[in-house]
Design an enzyme around this catalytic site. Structure first.
Site, PDB file in Angstrom:
ATOM      1  CG  HIS A 105     -40.280  -3.972  77.488  1.00  0.00           C
ATOM      2  ND1 HIS A 105     -39.312  -3.302  78.011  1.00  0.00           N
ATOM      3  CD2 HIS A 105     -39.804  -4.590  76.623  1.00  0.00           C
ATOM      4  CE1 HIS A 105     -38.145  -3.245  77.246  1.00  0.00           C
ATOM      5  NE2 HIS A 105     -38.460  -4.264  76.304  1.00  0.00           N
ATOM      6  CE1 TYR A 158     -39.903   4.022  82.860  1.00  0.00           C
ATOM      7  CE2 TYR A 158     -39.881   6.376  82.608  1.00  0.00           C
ATOM      8  CZ  TYR A 158     -40.288   5.203  82.258  1.00  0.00           C
ATOM      9  OH  TYR A 158     -41.224   5.254  81.089  1.00  0.00           O
ATOM     10  N   PRO A 215     -42.520  13.669  78.531  1.00  0.00           N
ATOM     11  CG  PRO A 215     -40.195  13.719  77.684  1.00  0.00           C
ATOM     12  CD  PRO A 215     -41.424  14.594  78.259  1.00  0.00           C
ATOM     13  CE  LYS A 223     -49.297   6.554  80.346  1.00  0.00           C
ATOM     14  NZ  LYS A 223     -49.687   5.263  79.722  1.00  0.00           N
ATOM     15  CE1 TYR A 237     -43.831   3.690  82.025  1.00  0.00           C
ATOM     16  CE2 TYR A 237     -44.399   1.780  80.864  1.00  0.00           C
ATOM     17  CZ  TYR A 237     -43.473   3.005  81.142  1.00  0.00           C
ATOM     18  OH  TYR A 237     -42.438   2.997  80.256  1.00  0.00           O
TER      19      TYR A 237
HETATM   20  C1  PHB Z   1     -38.292   6.148  74.737  1.00  0.00           C
HETATM   21  O1  PHB Z   1     -38.046   4.984  74.466  1.00  0.00           O
HETATM   22  O2  PHB Z   1     -38.282   7.028  74.071  1.00  0.00           O
HETATM   23  C2  PHB Z   1     -39.080   6.513  75.850  1.00  0.00           C
HETATM   24  C3  PHB Z   1     -39.477   5.235  76.942  1.00  0.00           C
HETATM   25  C4  PHB Z   1     -40.199   5.721  77.941  1.00  0.00           C
HETATM   26  C5  PHB Z   1     -40.604   7.049  78.321  1.00  0.00           C
HETATM   27  C6  PHB Z   1     -40.299   8.009  77.525  1.00  0.00           C
HETATM   28  C7  PHB Z   1     -39.692   7.855  76.266  1.00  0.00           C
HETATM   29  O3  PHB Z   1     -41.217   7.364  79.487  1.00  0.00           O
END
Ligand code: PHB
Ligand code: APR
Length: 395
Positions: A76, A205, A297, A301, A389
């Site tokens: 990605h 997000y 989450p 990280k 990130y």
């Molecule tokens: C996930 O795919 O579980 C996931 C992805 C991004 C995040 C947190 C969890 O910031």
């Protein structure tokens, strides 16, 4: 499998931290034994995170554990921030000097490492519960554990607690030695897996006044989605239609984007917390991964910090093994904590910028939106997000 009564490094826990550490040590000619409380199926099926930082990808490849990741993982190059009914893309390579991330489920990484360890590595014992870490002060460390109904003692030079937040290793340190830093959040995530191709090629997000939502994925045919919910939420109160309807509202955007629905195969609620232990070492005992620190989450990280810890520790142990020098072991905690606190800040920032606190005022919401606009409008602000990130390079 015959288990030795003595090893160089006793590793408690076969999550990503313990398994990768065992692999890295073996590549340096250092023997270890991994003790895991749960059975193999449980460890391999636990639903966890899914985003690998560039540094994590590189480490897995370098230790021969990246083959299936490279075949099945999804590279990605960016994420979308969605707020005020508009999407804004953050492009990773152009903002980070060519770095990116990979969508590859933690459970898949764990399966790969378990298979390698069983085929090529030292002992990995499932259903082996560590019950005590002893001899730390005397410089004669050992781990007592229960396996197949019998108690055993594993003597060693070093113990590494990779046993997660609820493990026993951290608790083996005498009181007063460790300092902990803690923060809880007034919301949780309801996470689902759904058998439907992701409605976006990249993660989304989404900030909304109804709460945060995240679109992620596991494979080209499996979506992973999250909704901010109040603490204590019972997933049983969220029938499938309610989840999809709420996701629709939170991802709502001007234009013709549509969230595709599909059968939901799993639902679970995860609380959010920030937690750090200092130092991450007590004599011959080292803490790594969730045993030493937790992040909320948002920003993905947790897994990557666990990987970074064991990379630092494996290097330090390799140097000790080759030369007898303990300088890198002595630096372990400080080296890790610099990265840990950066990730703590980033995870806190992402969490508090994207989630409306149930008690927040309109003023607070305006501040969140102002920050999000700044990231969308300023290359400098976007680069700061992107660099955190994809993960800072290992030293
Ligand atoms: C996930 O795919 O579980 C996931 C992805 C991004 C995040 C947190 C969890 O910031
Ligand atoms: N004896 C043996 N094993 C134990 C014990 C014990 N007393 N206590 C806990 N364990 C095992 C758990 O069963 C688990 O398999 O330790 C392992 C810890 O693994 P994780 O919780 O996965 O922690 P870690 O390896 O640090 O991975 C970092 O990143 O995505 C985040 O929190 C998520 O799991 C993730 C983490």
């Amino acid at each position: 499998m015959s288990v030795p009564a003595r090893t160089t490094v006793a590793i408690i826990g076969a999550g990503p931290a313990g398994l990768l550490l065992a692999r890295l040590l073996q590549r340096s000619g250092i023997d270890s034994v991994v003790l895991e409380h749960r059975d193999r199926a449980y460890v391999e099926q636990r639903q966890r995170a899914g985003i690998l930082e560039q540094g994590t990808i590189d480490v897995l490849r370098a230790c021969g554990a990246g083959e299936r990741m490279d075949r099945e993982g999804l590279p990605h190059n960016g994420v979308e921030l969605r707020f005020d009914r508009r999407g804004h893309r953050i492009d990773f390579p152009s903002l980070t000097g060519g770095r990116a991330v990979m969508v590859y489920a933690q459970t898949e990484m764990v399966k790969d490492l378990v298979a390698l360890q069983l085929a090529e590595g030292g002992p990995l014992l499932f259903e082996a519960r560590a019950v005590a870490v002893e001899g730390l002060e005397a410089g004669q460390p050992s781990v007592r554990y229960v396996h197949e109904g019998r108690e055993h003692t594993l003597a060693c030079d070093f113990v590494v607690g990779c046993d997660g937040f609820h493990g026993i290793a951290r608790a083996a340190v005498p009181s007063g030695v460790l300092r902990t830093f803690d923060r809880e959040y007034p919301f949780s995530w309801l996470g689902i897996l759904a058998d439907v191709p992701p409605s976006s090629d990249e993660l989304i997000y989404a900030h909304s006044e109804r709460g945060f939502a995240l679109l992620s994925m596991r494979t080209p045919t499996v979506s992973r989605l999250y909704l901010q919910v109040p603490n204590g939420t019972d997933p049983g109160d969220w029938p499938d239609e309610r989840i999809w309807d709420e996701l629709d509202l939170r991802f709502a955007v001007d234009g013709d984007w549509k969230l595709e629905r599909g059968p939901i195969t799993s639902k679970s609620v995860t609380p959010m917390r920030s937690f750090v232990t200092e130092p991450m070492r007590y004599g011959p005992l080292f803490l790594a991964g969730d045993a030493a620190h937790i992040v909320p989450p948002t920003g993905a990280k947790g897994l990557n910090l666990a990987v970074a810890d064991v990379v630092v520790l494996a290097r330090a142990l390799a140097r000790w093994h080759e030369t007898g020098a303990a300088d890198l072991l002595d630096a372990y905690s400080d080296t890790c904590l610099r990265r840990v606190w950066r990730a703590e800040h980033f995870s806190y920032f992402m969490t508090t910028t994207l989630h409306p606190d149930p008690a927040q005022s309109d003023f607070d919401t305006r501040l969140q939106l102002s920050q999000l606009h700044r990231i969308a409008d300023s290359e400098t602000a976007a680069a700061e997000l992107a660099q955190n990130y994809v993960g800072l390079p290992f030293e």
